[in-house]
Design a protein around this motif. Structure first.
Motif, mmCIF file in Angstrom:
data_model
loop_
_atom_site.group_PDB
_atom_site.id
_atom_site.type_symbol
_atom_site.label_atom_id
_atom_site.label_comp_id
_atom_site.label_asym_id
_atom_site.label_seq_id
_atom_site.Cartn_x
_atom_site.Cartn_y
_atom_site.Cartn_z
ATOM 1 N N ILE A 1 7.212 -6.775 -4.773
ATOM 2 C CA ILE A 1 8.571 -5.977 -5.105
ATOM 3 C C ILE A 1 9.183 -5.224 -4.164
ATOM 4 O O ILE A 1 10.432 -5.035 -4.201
ATOM 5 C CB ILE A 1 8.132 -5.101 -6.615
ATOM 6 N N TYR B 1 11.622 -9.098 -4.691
ATOM 7 C CA TYR B 1 11.980 -8.098 -4.116
ATOM 8 C C TYR B 1 13.123 -7.417 -4.784
ATOM 9 O O TYR B 1 14.087 -8.035 -5.156
ATOM 10 C CB TYR B 1 12.252 -8.381 -2.752
ATOM 11 N N GLN B 2 12.863 -5.998 -5.051
ATOM 12 C CA GLN B 2 13.904 -5.266 -5.643
ATOM 13 C C GLN B 2 13.872 -3.829 -4.861
ATOM 14 O O GLN B 2 13.013 -3.006 -4.700
ATOM 15 C CB GLN B 2 13.799 -5.078 -7.027
ATOM 16 N N GLN B 3 15.294 -3.495 -3.921
ATOM 17 C CA GLN B 3 15.013 -2.418 -3.317
ATOM 18 C C GLN B 3 15.012 -1.110 -4.065
ATOM 19 O O GLN B 3 15.517 -1.141 -5.234
ATOM 20 C CB GLN B 3 16.358 -2.324 -2.539
ATOM 21 N N GLU B 4 14.328 -0.181 -3.547
ATOM 22 C CA GLU B 4 14.029 1.015 -4.803
ATOM 23 C C GLU B 4 15.165 1.860 -4.969
ATOM 24 O O GLU B 4 16.133 1.927 -4.293
ATOM 25 C CB GLU B 4 12.969 1.697 -4.271
ATOM 26 N N LYS B 5 15.228 2.473 -6.002
ATOM 27 C CA LYS B 5 16.321 3.369 -6.353
ATOM 28 C C LYS B 5 16.222 4.834 -5.633
ATOM 29 O O LYS B 5 15.134 5.222 -5.612
ATOM 30 C CB LYS B 5 16.584 3.407 -7.910
ATOM 31 N N ARG C 1 6.938 -7.311 1.283
ATOM 32 C CA ARG C 1 7.434 -8.390 0.820
ATOM 33 C C ARG C 1 7.222 -9.597 1.663
ATOM 34 O O ARG C 1 6.579 -10.659 1.152
ATOM 35 C CB ARG C 1 9.048 -8.292 0.440
ATOM 36 N N GLN D 1 7.893 -4.109 -14.383
ATOM 37 C CA GLN D 1 9.231 -3.088 -14.393
ATOM 38 C C GLN D 1 8.611 -1.635 -14.078
ATOM 39 O O GLN D 1 9.529 -1.028 -13.374
ATOM 40 C CB GLN D 1 9.344 -3.144 -15.854
ATOM 41 N N THR E 1 8.700 -1.618 -10.247
ATOM 42 C CA THR E 1 10.201 -1.474 -9.911
ATOM 43 C C THR E 1 10.749 -0.178 -9.979
ATOM 44 O O THR E 1 11.984 0.188 -9.196
ATOM 45 C CB THR E 1 11.046 -2.744 -10.817
#
Length: 375
Positions: free
Chosen positions: A296, A187-191, A351, A268, A271
């Motif tokens: 993600i 998991y990666q919080q969006e920009k 997620r 990627q 992400t």
């Protein structure tokens, strides 16, 4: 040592969806064979280095030439006779028909993976109706082998076939898609991108919905709602539904899309995106791109086609739109583009759903159990 033979249409599809399960089976003591059509040496070298035994074939996925099909069938039957597998695991229609008939004749254990019913069941017309009836007739012969099991990616496909075929009590199973490694797809919080990125990935087929997203981007740009449409995927040259290369180039040159072609860094690309979109009308299994997007933590928007509803829960981790309801798709896309906090919340929910239902460990375990049961 038990011999497990995977029979599938194409090398890249096995690599994307089945490699983890084959490797897990190998670690469990199975000798793994792969029968497929190899394009070049990339995948055959990769699979061989992993200890798999590869058998290239020339069976064409979409050809309806009966003479060519009969010739290919004889070659494949002879190949299976030489391999003498304990289990044949076939994926998609032609491998299921041929592998299933051989397993019936040779009294072998057999797994048929229905990864979406496909165009034979979804397309109208006399020819496709004929193929559908023929396919169902052969499926009935295959299922008369008591050591056979049909595995579906969602209940809708299972229920459709059960209207025509009398499966035994242990001859069906539902496994939720290919699964993803949740330790790899973190998991990666969006920009907060100044211009949101909408990501689309898949085979370049008209019924996957890329043209819908191009139209949507153009219309929203006219009212000053902008997003970048990033596209990655595989061109399909011999399919009547293929998006012409020239059209992809035209969209690229007009800056309708950022065309990346086939990529190995999908993780990627997801992400870096803000939304993953798949307005597909194709009779899908559970699309892997949507599973990976949820893993993600990206909000998804998709048409309610095939197994999309297994992973996209409306208003929870994205929007699931009635198939071909373009106006609603447009409305919900605007909502997502304008609401960063909503997207983040949906990403967190996605997620959690993947962790619960779609992790590769869960999918692998369920698949290995099927092998044990049919033996």
């Amino acid at each position: 040592m038990k011999i497990l033979c995977y029979f599938i249409n194409s090398d890249w599809y096995f690599d994307l969806h089945w490699l983890d399960r084959a490797y897990a089976a190998q670690k469990k003591g199975y000798q793994v064979h792969i029968i497929t059509r190899f394009s070049g040496t990339t995948f055959i070298n990769k699979f061989t280095k992993m200890g798999f035994i590869c058998h290239p074939i020339s069976l064409k996925e979409r050809s309806i030439n009966p003479i060519g099909f009969i010739c290919s069938s004889i070659k494949i039957f002879y190949l299976l006779y030489k391999i003498r597998p304990d289990i044949i695991h076939s994926i998609t229609i032609k491998p299921i028909l041929l592998g299933g008939l051989y397993a019936k004749i040779a009294k072998k254990s057999f797994v048929a993976n229905i990864v979406g019913l496909g165009r034979v069941f979804d397309t109208k017309g006399f020819i496709f109706g004929l193929f559908k009836n023929l396919t169902l007739s052969v499926y009935k012969i295959i299922i008369s082998n008591k050591k056979s099991c049909f595995v579906f990616e969602h209940d809708e496909d299972k229920n459709t076939l059960m209207k025509s075929i009398n499966f035994g009590p242990r001859q069906t199973a539902v496994i939720d898609g290919a699964g993803v490694d949740t330790t790899l797809f973190l998991y990666q919080q969006e920009k907060r991108n100044n211009t949101p990125i909408v990501f689309f990935a898949g085979r370049m087929l008209n019924n996957k919905g890329l043209d819908t997203l191009v139209k949507l981007r153009r219309e929203l740009k006219e009212i000053n709602i902008n997003f970048d449409l990033v596209v990655a995927g595989i061109e399909v040259k011999d399919d009547p539904q293929a998006i012409p290369t020239q059209l992809l180039k035209q969209w690229r040159d007009n800056e309708d899309i950022l065309w990346l072609g086939m990529r190995n860094d999908i993780q990627q690309l997801i992400t870096e995106s803000n939304i993953v979109a798949l307005p597909t009308t194709y009779p899908e299994g559970v699309p892997r791109i949507l599973i990976e997007a949820c893993a993600i933590g990206r909000a998804c928007i998709a048409y309610n086609s095939g197994g999309c509803k297994s992973i996209v829960k409306n208003d929870i981790n994205g929007y699931l739109i009635e198939k071909n309801n373009y106006l609603l798709l447009k409305e919900k896309m605007i909502s997502l583009l304008n609401d960063y906090e909503l997207r983040v919340l949906m990403g967190v929910n996605g997620r959690a759903l993947v962790t619960e239902k779609f992790s590769s460990n869960k999918i692998i375990g369920e698949t290995i159990n099927i092998y044990k049961n049919i033996l």
